[in-house]
Design a protein around this motif. Sequence first.
Motif, PDB file in Angstrom:
ATOM      1  N   LEU A 181       0.849  -1.175   0.000  1.00 28.11           N
ATOM      2  CA  LEU A 181       0.000   0.000   0.000  1.00 28.11           C
ATOM      3  C   LEU A 181       0.895   1.239   0.000  1.00 28.11           C
ATOM      4  O   LEU A 181       1.805   1.343   0.818  1.00 28.11           O
ATOM      5  CB  LEU A 181      -0.924   0.018   1.214  1.00 28.11           C
ATOM      6  CG  LEU A 181      -2.052  -1.018   1.245  1.00 28.11           C
ATOM      7  CD1 LEU A 181      -2.762  -0.977   2.598  1.00 28.11           C
ATOM      8  CD2 LEU A 181      -3.049  -0.780   0.117  1.00 28.11           C
ATOM      9  N   GLN A 183       1.119   5.101   0.733  1.00 24.39           N
ATOM     10  CA  GLN A 183       0.409   6.154   1.456  1.00 24.39           C
ATOM     11  C   GLN A 183       0.703   7.516   0.842  1.00 24.39           C
ATOM     12  O   GLN A 183       1.831   7.801   0.453  1.00 24.39           O
ATOM     13  CB  GLN A 183       0.831   6.170   2.926  1.00 24.39           C
ATOM     14  CG  GLN A 183       0.268   5.025   3.756  1.00 24.39           C
ATOM     15  CD  GLN A 183       0.368   5.308   5.246  1.00 24.39           C
ATOM     16  OE1 GLN A 183       1.301   5.950   5.712  1.00 24.39           O
ATOM     17  NE2 GLN A 183      -0.618   4.837   6.012  1.00 24.39           N
ATOM     18  N   SER A 184      -0.329   8.346   0.742  1.00 23.23           N
ATOM     19  CA  SER A 184      -0.135   9.704   0.229  1.00 23.23           C
ATOM     20  C   SER A 184      -0.914  10.695   1.089  1.00 23.23           C
ATOM     21  O   SER A 184      -1.932  10.355   1.703  1.00 23.23           O
ATOM     22  CB  SER A 184      -0.577   9.800  -1.239  1.00 23.23           C
ATOM     23  OG  SER A 184      -1.943   9.467  -1.376  1.00 23.23           O
ATOM     24  N   TYR A 185      -0.428  11.932   1.090  1.00 20.65           N
ATOM     25  CA  TYR A 185      -1.003  12.994   1.931  1.00 20.65           C
ATOM     26  C   TYR A 185      -2.223  13.604   1.252  1.00 20.65           C
ATOM     27  O   TYR A 185      -2.234  13.842   0.042  1.00 20.65           O
ATOM     28  CB  TYR A 185       0.044  14.079   2.166  1.00 20.65           C
ATOM     29  CG  TYR A 185      -0.484  15.293   2.891  1.00 20.65           C
ATOM     30  CD1 TYR A 185      -0.437  15.372   4.283  1.00 20.65           C
ATOM     31  CD2 TYR A 185      -1.030  16.358   2.183  1.00 20.65           C
ATOM     32  CE1 TYR A 185      -0.934  16.484   4.942  1.00 20.65           C
ATOM     33  CE2 TYR A 185      -1.528  17.475   2.832  1.00 20.65           C
ATOM     34  CZ  TYR A 185      -1.475  17.535   4.220  1.00 20.65           C
ATOM     35  OH  TYR A 185      -1.972  18.635   4.858  1.00 20.65           O
ATOM     36  N   ASN A 189      -4.164  14.364   6.307  1.00 19.09           N
ATOM     37  CA  ASN A 189      -4.064  12.960   6.716  1.00 19.09           C
ATOM     38  C   ASN A 189      -3.296  12.158   5.672  1.00 19.09           C
ATOM     39  O   ASN A 189      -3.103  12.599   4.535  1.00 19.09           O
ATOM     40  CB  ASN A 189      -5.464  12.361   6.893  1.00 19.09           C
ATOM     41  CG  ASN A 189      -6.250  13.029   8.000  1.00 19.09           C
ATOM     42  OD1 ASN A 189      -5.863  12.956   9.160  1.00 19.09           O
ATOM     43  ND2 ASN A 189      -7.345  13.683   7.652  1.00 19.09           N
ATOM     44  N   MET A 190      -2.880  10.959   6.071  1.00 22.61           N
ATOM     45  CA  MET A 190      -2.253  10.021   5.152  1.00 22.61           C
ATOM     46  C   MET A 190      -3.274   8.945   4.798  1.00 22.61           C
ATOM     47  O   MET A 190      -3.911   8.366   5.683  1.00 22.61           O
ATOM     48  CB  MET A 190      -1.010   9.384   5.775  1.00 22.61           C
ATOM     49  CG  MET A 190       0.072  10.380   6.161  1.00 22.61           C
ATOM     50  SD  MET A 190       0.756  11.309   4.747  1.00 22.61           S
ATOM     51  CE  MET A 190       1.625   9.984   3.887  1.00 22.61           C
ATOM     52  N   PHE A 191      -3.422   8.693   3.496  1.00 19.77           N
ATOM     53  CA  PHE A 191      -4.386   7.700   3.031  1.00 19.77           C
ATOM     54  C   PHE A 191      -3.672   6.603   2.252  1.00 19.77           C
ATOM     55  O   PHE A 191      -2.721   6.866   1.498  1.00 19.77           O
ATOM     56  CB  PHE A 191      -5.445   8.351   2.128  1.00 19.77           C
ATOM     57  CG  PHE A 191      -6.367   9.275   2.856  1.00 19.77           C
ATOM     58  CD1 PHE A 191      -7.491   8.806   3.503  1.00 19.77           C
ATOM     59  CD2 PHE A 191      -6.090  10.636   2.905  1.00 19.77           C
ATOM     60  CE1 PHE A 191      -8.354   9.662   4.181  1.00 19.77           C
ATOM     61  CE2 PHE A 191      -6.929  11.506   3.581  1.00 19.77           C
ATOM     62  CZ  PHE A 191      -8.074  11.018   4.227  1.00 19.77           C
ATOM     63  N   ASN A 192      -4.130   5.381   2.435  1.00 15.27           N
ATOM     64  CA  ASN A 192      -3.583   4.256   1.685  1.00 15.27           C
ATOM     65  C   ASN A 192      -4.094   4.261   0.247  1.00 15.27           C
ATOM     66  O   ASN A 192      -5.221   4.702  -0.024  1.00 15.27           O
ATOM     67  CB  ASN A 192      -3.967   2.928   2.337  1.00 15.27           C
ATOM     68  CG  ASN A 192      -3.236   2.698   3.654  1.00 15.27           C
ATOM     69  OD1 ASN A 192      -2.123   3.176   3.846  1.00 15.27           O
ATOM     70  ND2 ASN A 192      -3.875   1.973   4.570  1.00 15.27           N
ATOM     71  N   ASN A 193      -3.263   3.741  -0.648  1.00 14.43           N
ATOM     72  CA  ASN A 193      -3.644   3.558  -2.041  1.00 14.43           C
ATOM     73  C   ASN A 193      -3.250   2.158  -2.486  1.00 14.43           C
ATOM     74  O   ASN A 193      -2.099   1.756  -2.322  1.00 14.43           O
ATOM     75  CB  ASN A 193      -2.929   4.569  -2.943  1.00 14.43           C
ATOM     76  CG  ASN A 193      -3.268   5.999  -2.609  1.00 14.43           C
ATOM     77  OD1 ASN A 193      -4.295   6.508  -3.021  1.00 14.43           O
ATOM     78  ND2 ASN A 193      -2.405   6.657  -1.835  1.00 14.43           N
ATOM     79  N   HIS A 212      -9.827   6.085   0.100  1.00 14.33           N
ATOM     80  CA  HIS A 212     -10.333   7.323   0.680  1.00 14.33           C
ATOM     81  C   HIS A 212     -11.843   7.207   0.811  1.00 14.33           C
ATOM     82  O   HIS A 212     -12.502   6.671  -0.089  1.00 14.33           O
ATOM     83  CB  HIS A 212      -9.955   8.508  -0.216  1.00 14.33           C
ATOM     84  CG  HIS A 212     -10.239   9.857   0.376  1.00 14.33           C
ATOM     85  ND1 HIS A 212     -11.503  10.388   0.436  1.00 14.33           N
ATOM     86  CD2 HIS A 212      -9.413  10.785   0.918  1.00 14.33           C
ATOM     87  CE1 HIS A 212     -11.452  11.583   0.997  1.00 14.33           C
ATOM     88  NE2 HIS A 212     -10.204  11.850   1.305  1.00 14.33           N
ATOM     89  N   ALA A 238      -0.834  11.340  -5.266  1.00  9.41           N
ATOM     90  CA  ALA A 238      -0.592   9.907  -5.107  1.00  9.41           C
ATOM     91  C   ALA A 238       0.329   9.364  -6.199  1.00  9.41           C
ATOM     92  O   ALA A 238       1.159   8.483  -5.934  1.00  9.41           O
ATOM     93  CB  ALA A 238      -1.925   9.154  -5.119  1.00  9.41           C
ATOM     94  N   GLU A 241       3.799  10.282  -5.318  1.00 14.25           N
ATOM     95  CA  GLU A 241       4.214   9.478  -4.162  1.00 14.25           C
ATOM     96  C   GLU A 241       4.610   8.066  -4.605  1.00 14.25           C
ATOM     97  O   GLU A 241       5.570   7.482  -4.087  1.00 14.25           O
ATOM     98  CB  GLU A 241       3.080   9.420  -3.141  1.00 14.25           C
ATOM     99  CG  GLU A 241       3.504   8.896  -1.780  1.00 14.25           C
ATOM    100  CD  GLU A 241       4.484   9.808  -1.059  1.00 14.25           C
ATOM    101  OE1 GLU A 241       5.397   9.275  -0.385  1.00 14.25           O
ATOM    102  OE2 GLU A 241       4.353  11.044  -1.161  1.00 14.25           O
TER     103      GLU A 241
END
Length: 533
Positions: A181, A183-185, A189-193, A212, A238, A241
Amino acid sequence: MVEDRFQACNSEMHSQIELYEHSIVEFHDTLSKLIEESEKRSLENFTGNMPSELWSKISLLIDGWLLEKKIAYNDASMLREMVRKRDSRLREAYLSYRGTENRDVMDSFLKMALPGTSSGLHIAHIAAEMAPVAKVGGLADVISGLGKALQKKGHLVEIILPKYDCMQVDQVSNLKVLDVLVQSYFEGNMFNNKIWTGTVEGLPVYFIEPQHPAMFFSRAQYYGEHDDFKRFAYFSRAALELLYQSGKKVDIIHCHDWQTAFVAPLYWDVYANLGFNSARICFTCHNFEYQGTAPARDLAWCGLDVEHLDRPDRMRDNSHGRINAVKGAIVYSNIVTTVSPTYALEVRSEGGRGLQDTLKVHSRKFLGILNGIDTDTWNPSTDRYLKVQYNAKDLQGKAANKAALREQLNLASAYPSQPLVGCITRLVAQKGVHLIRHAIYKTAELGGQFVLLGSSPVPEIQREFEGIADHFQNNNNIRLILKYDDALSHCIYAASDMFIVPSIFEPCGLTQMIAMRYGSVPIVRKTGGLNDR
């Protein structure tokens, strides 16, 4: 000026940028030459004894191992160089171990990894569309066609797209999700992709699926959402990232249109400060009508500094309190292109839709390069959608395709020489809908036949053409098919004698080039790329 900050690093990569410009300029001619060469020798010999799609699979395999932290960065870099050079040892190992445990393939690759050099560039396209997997307009065709052309010239080309829930997954080979996964800002917050990989048209493609709560790309459509600015700001962050965390030493990051224009300021203001600074940014605006404007505060969502960028010489729009994504890309990119020389001149005046002054300030790095078409996909001598294949030296097949389309659409067929006019377009004001309407009625009046294929995102225009279709429903010379149908489009190009493109303005346009490729005479307005071609 912002561009002064980068003067030193620009000069370092100037020769590579020139090489990339040259590659794009030669796009159409290169594809034609490649087709001629492929008739003389097999695809295997041309691509280093292995089709380009398999090299793409190897490239994705290596990147997956790196992202999953199964191999070290230096080992991945060595293997990528071997992919660039089409090293026969990788080919032999892949073919020998294919079907066995992934670990065996990886161990074999690592034993062969040796330092090497390559004259090719590592090019990453970040875009919202790519044909045929996610297509709305001509941008999609350019991404796949240009990517294939550059790959065939020896460059390592990768595409990064959103993973839309409505994309044509059947057009992706070996689609799989990586065991990692990214993660991007976003919004503090940091979210998984989830990162998916696959090959499209022989090109390695990464699909980003945000985890998200807004479900940005699970909306059953590509564009047209109330939060499009937020959706694509998220995607741009993303995508960068993904490149950063993979440790790739990319030479060119090529972003397209407002949806990925955020990449340029994000790269220089955020990621260059983290040591990710090997690349230079190329931004192509395919249509200055769409610029991606929003309240200035919305820039902060993806981590950009609003106070730093909300200035007239950076991203501030002409409207008070708003910022402009395309303007930011013009200011921050190392090179800015649009899709034809004439359109490049037009947008320096009223055609710039408010950005003409910015383009004049940055005129040294702005140029127009004429688009081409993928002559592998658009080739009447090999087109699988046609009733009869044909070429310029034998046009009998064109008459057969005209007869087949008439039968398919229940058009009159008593007079084979009765002229058939084709039109394939999005029905929007830019495309000259009033002139298309006039051409339909005038063709009927003169005793010709007219076939229109296309739809409108504008409800009023869609309803108007539905009314015209109803008016002519009992006329066996006029047919309006108000949707997009890829297979039917090939048949219309092959069947038509003439093809109208009455655009009010046209940055480049591809349909007139496809029409010529299929022996249909284009009738166009003298504007933009229609004038150049």
